[in-house]
Design an enzyme around this catalytic site. Structure first.
Site, short mmCIF file in Angstrom:
data_model
loop_
_atom_site.label_atom_id
_atom_site.label_comp_id
_atom_site.label_asym_id
_atom_site.label_seq_id
_atom_site.Cartn_x
_atom_site.Cartn_y
_atom_site.Cartn_z
N GLY A 41 75.87 118.29 47.79
CA GLY A 41 74.76 117.43 48.16
C GLY A 41 73.81 118.19 49.05
O GLY A 41 74.19 119.22 49.65
N GLN A 46 67.30 119.45 55.37
CA GLN A 46 68.06 120.71 55.42
C GLN A 46 67.24 121.90 54.94
O GLN A 46 67.60 123.05 55.21
CB GLN A 46 69.34 120.59 54.58
CG GLN A 46 70.34 119.59 55.17
CD GLN A 46 71.63 119.60 54.37
OE1 GLN A 46 71.75 118.85 53.41
NE2 GLN A 46 72.56 120.44 54.76
N CYS A 95 79.28 121.36 55.56
CA CYS A 95 77.84 121.13 55.45
C CYS A 95 77.12 122.46 55.37
O CYS A 95 77.44 123.39 56.10
CB CYS A 95 77.37 120.35 56.67
SG CYS A 95 75.62 119.95 56.65
N LEU A 96 76.12 122.54 54.48
CA LEU A 96 75.37 123.78 54.34
C LEU A 96 74.58 124.11 55.61
O LEU A 96 74.21 125.27 55.82
CB LEU A 96 74.41 123.68 53.15
CG LEU A 96 75.08 123.34 51.80
CD1 LEU A 96 74.06 123.29 50.68
CD2 LEU A 96 76.18 124.33 51.48
N HIS A 137 77.42 111.09 54.37
CA HIS A 137 77.12 112.40 54.95
C HIS A 137 75.68 112.81 54.64
O HIS A 137 74.93 113.20 55.55
CB HIS A 137 78.11 113.44 54.40
CG HIS A 137 77.83 114.85 54.83
ND1 HIS A 137 78.71 115.59 55.58
CD2 HIS A 137 76.75 115.66 54.62
CE1 HIS A 137 78.18 116.80 55.82
NE2 HIS A 137 77.00 116.84 55.24
N GLU A 138 75.28 112.70 53.37
CA GLU A 138 73.93 113.14 52.99
C GLU A 138 72.86 112.26 53.63
O GLU A 138 71.84 112.77 54.11
CB GLU A 138 73.76 113.14 51.47
CG GLU A 138 74.61 114.18 50.74
CD GLU A 138 74.53 115.57 51.34
OE1 GLU A 138 73.46 115.96 51.85
OE2 GLU A 138 75.55 116.27 51.33
N HIS A 141 71.82 112.86 57.20
CA HIS A 141 70.83 113.93 57.42
C HIS A 141 69.41 113.36 57.50
O HIS A 141 68.53 113.96 58.11
CB HIS A 141 70.86 114.93 56.26
CG HIS A 141 71.96 115.94 56.35
ND1 HIS A 141 72.09 116.83 57.38
CD2 HIS A 141 72.98 116.23 55.49
CE1 HIS A 141 73.13 117.62 57.17
NE2 HIS A 141 73.69 117.27 56.03
NI NI Z 1 75.36 118.22 55.20
#
Ligand code: NI
Length: 171
Positions: A41, A46, A95-96, A137-138, A141
């Site tokens: 995701g 991000q 997470c990225l 989670h997404e 953000h």
């Molecule tokens: Ni993330």
């Protein structure tokens, strides 16, 4: 982690922009960024785009998160979550934007998601289990939250290497 854009509430995406070259380019960029990083995701903040857009795609099968369900590529615009069952379940998240670190997070495990799709249609779905965690989670953000904020026991934070050695499939 540390970039101010990740800590802001993103703006609702202007729906009149759906279908524009700029919108299509953003979605393509998000999808490619997610694939290149091997993620499941990605949210627009991000990549320093402060709008409420997230993409999610799970291939299913074995992953860094254990065996996971599959979910076709989807674009979620201006999403909102309603908790259908407050009972929580915990999963190790990564997470990225927090590379190299995993953390154990408990979240409600049955939710409804209301969002606008790429065609501008109001859409809803129900997600359970690991998928419910991915959506939460997404969408976190989009409101300035990172998974590390949700880790209640910091002893349950781990570098990737230690996660694989000591925690994977042990929760
Ligand atoms: Ni993330």
């Amino acid at each position: 982690m540390g970039h101010p854009t990740l800590r802001q509430t993103a703006a609702p995406y202007p729906l009149e922009m759906l279908g524009s070259a700029e919108f299509n380019e953003l979605v393509t960029d998000m999808r490619e960024t997610m694939h290149t990083a091997g993620g499941i995701g990605l949210a627009a903040p991000q990549i320093d785009v402060p709008f409420q857009i997230a993409v999610i795609e799970l291939d299913g099968g074995p992953s860094r998160y254990g065996k996971i369900p599959s979910q076709p590529f989807g674009v979620y615009i201006n999403p909102r979550i309603t908790v259908l069952d407050p009972e929580t379940a915990g999963y190790w998240e990564g997470c990225l934007s927090v590379p190299g670190i995993m953390g154990f997070v408990e979240r409600p495990q049955r939710i409804q998601v209301n969002y606008v799709n790429v065609k501008g249609e109001e859409t809803e779905l129900v997600a359970e289990g690991f998928l419910a965690t991915v959506f939460q989670h997404e969408f976190d953000h989009l409101f300035g939250h990172l998974f590390v904020d949700r880790v209640t026991d910091t002893a349950q934070l781990s570098f990737d290497t230690e996660y694989h050695a000591f925690h994977e499939d042990r929760d």
